[in-house]
Design a protein around this motif. Structure first.
Motif, PDB file in Angstrom:
ATOM      1  N   ILE A  68       0.825  -1.205   0.000  1.00  9.58           N
ATOM      2  CA  ILE A  68       0.000   0.000   0.000  1.00  9.58           C
ATOM      3  C   ILE A  68       0.865   1.263   0.000  1.00  9.58           C
ATOM      4  N   LYS A  69       1.930   1.268   0.771  1.00  4.12           N
ATOM      5  CA  LYS A  69       2.750   2.477   0.902  1.00  4.12           C
ATOM      6  C   LYS A  69       3.365   2.906  -0.425  1.00  4.12           C
TER       7      LYS A  69
ATOM      8  N   CYS B 256       3.082  10.349  -2.168  1.00  2.00           N
ATOM      9  CA  CYS B 256       3.200  11.600  -1.421  1.00  2.00           C
ATOM     10  C   CYS B 256       4.200  11.382  -0.291  1.00  2.00           C
ATOM     11  N   SER B 257       4.467  12.415   0.472  1.00  2.00           N
ATOM     12  CA  SER B 257       5.422  12.287   1.574  1.00  2.00           C
ATOM     13  C   SER B 257       4.858  11.404   2.687  1.00  2.00           C
ATOM     14  N   ASP B 258       5.746  10.901   3.526  1.00  5.79           N
ATOM     15  CA  ASP B 258       5.309  10.083   4.659  1.00  5.79           C
ATOM     16  C   ASP B 258       4.403  10.888   5.588  1.00  5.79           C
ATOM     17  N   GLU B 259       4.699  12.181   5.711  1.00 10.58           N
ATOM     18  CA  GLU B 259       3.875  13.052   6.562  1.00 10.58           C
ATOM     19  C   GLU B 259       2.458  13.156   6.023  1.00 10.58           C
ATOM     20  N   LYS B 260       2.338  13.277   4.696  1.00  9.33           N
ATOM     21  CA  LYS B 260       1.017  13.380   4.074  1.00  9.33           C
ATOM     22  C   LYS B 260       0.256  12.065   4.200  1.00  9.33           C
ATOM     23  N   LYS B 261       0.964  10.947   4.047  1.00  7.61           N
ATOM     24  CA  LYS B 261       0.326   9.641   4.215  1.00  7.61           C
ATOM     25  C   LYS B 261      -0.257   9.508   5.613  1.00  7.61           C
TER      26      LYS B 261
ATOM     27  N   LEU C  59      -7.490   5.133   9.441  1.00  6.33           N
ATOM     28  CA  LEU C  59      -6.792   3.932   8.975  1.00  6.33           C
ATOM     29  C   LEU C  59      -5.516   3.743   9.789  1.00  6.33           C
ATOM     30  N   PRO C  60      -5.262   2.539  10.308  1.00  8.77           N
ATOM     31  CA  PRO C  60      -4.010   2.304  11.043  1.00  8.77           C
ATOM     32  C   PRO C  60      -2.811   2.374  10.102  1.00  8.77           C
TER      33      PRO C  60
ATOM     34  N   GLN D 181     -11.459   0.440   0.360  1.00  6.52           N
ATOM     35  CA  GLN D 181     -12.135   1.633  -0.126  1.00  6.52           C
ATOM     36  C   GLN D 181     -11.531   2.882   0.493  1.00  6.52           C
ATOM     37  N   ARG D 182     -11.205   2.827   1.772  1.00  5.61           N
ATOM     38  CA  ARG D 182     -10.617   3.998   2.432  1.00  5.61           C
ATOM     39  C   ARG D 182      -9.203   4.285   1.931  1.00  5.61           C
TER      40      ARG D 182
END
Length: 229
Positions: free
Chosen positions: A86-87, A92-97, A106-107, A124-125
């Motif tokens: 998923i990552k 995008c940046s890790d901060e945005k994720k 979402l965990p 879906q999320r």
């Protein structure tokens, strides 16, 4: 405000869509299958087949492009690569994720998983998270609840409603499921055979539909008409 002053789609001189409407805040585009809903979305996204003729005039206070439009497709299960974590599917940046995952409850552990390792609702999320991974101005939803069971459908409706309340974005919600937009969309547009037959404030149209097609559509869709209140 996004003013779609003219949107015309044709094939071999046959008109498929000929509509004009405005997205003030959150607008639902409602119609049966084949009414022109998906064609309208594809036209806004510049994803129409080259075999179709398109004429459009859309005015907004921002440029409509990849960076300003988020898209949530009908089937989330075909939107992700099954062989990729998923990552590595959220650019995008890790901060945005972390920001969008927290927004969607979402965990963060999901980032290290593959799509087959998460539930349908989480899938879906994640798709919604991808749509929000850029600083979008417009969110397009194409029948986002169709492939979900009742519980996950309710969850997604609540998430979209929450996004509307928290984020300063416009929403165009395309669906044939009228119940799913009753608490989300301020305005409603009814489309039939590529033409708008009725539009107005959502609750006003729900309570007092004027066009016979709208009445027929509502009567066939509403299992519980209590929610019209």
């Amino acid at each position: 405000m996004i003013d779609i002053k003219e949107l015309k789609i044709s094939s071999n001189s046959k008109k498929l869509v000929d509509i004009s409407f405005t997205i003030k805040s959150s607008t639902a585009l409602i119609g049966e299958s084949g009414s022109g809903k998906s064609l309208t979305l594809k036209a806004i996204l510049n994803l129409l087949s080259s075999s179709l003729d398109l004429k459009k005039e859309i005015n907004s206070n921002f440029e409509l492009n990849f960076n300003t439009i988020g898209f949530i497709p009908q089937n989330p299960f075909t939107s992700l690569s099954s062989m990729t974590k998923i990552k590595n599917q959220i650019f995008c940046s890790d901060e945005k994720k972390e920001e969008v995952f927290n927004l969607l409850d979402l965990p963060l552990e999901i980032l290290e998983k593959y799509p087959s390792q998460i539930s349908g609702g989480q899938t879906q999320r994640v798709v919604i998270a991808i749509a929000l991974s850029r600083d979008i101005k417009l969110l397009l939803l194409d029948e986002p609840t169709t492939a979900l069971d009742l519980e996950n459908k309710t969850n997604i409706i609540n998430i979209v409603k929450n996004l509307k309340d928290k984020l300063n974005i416009k929403i165009l919600f395309v669906t044939h499921d009228i119940e799913s937009i009753k608490d989300i969309c301020d305005d409603i547009v009814i489309i039939k055979d590529g033409h708008i037959v009725e539009f107005g404030k959502t609750q006003e149209v729900l309570n007092k539909p004027q066009h016979e097609y709208t009445k027929k559509l509502f009567n066939s869709s509403f299992k519980n008409k209590q929610f019209r209140k």
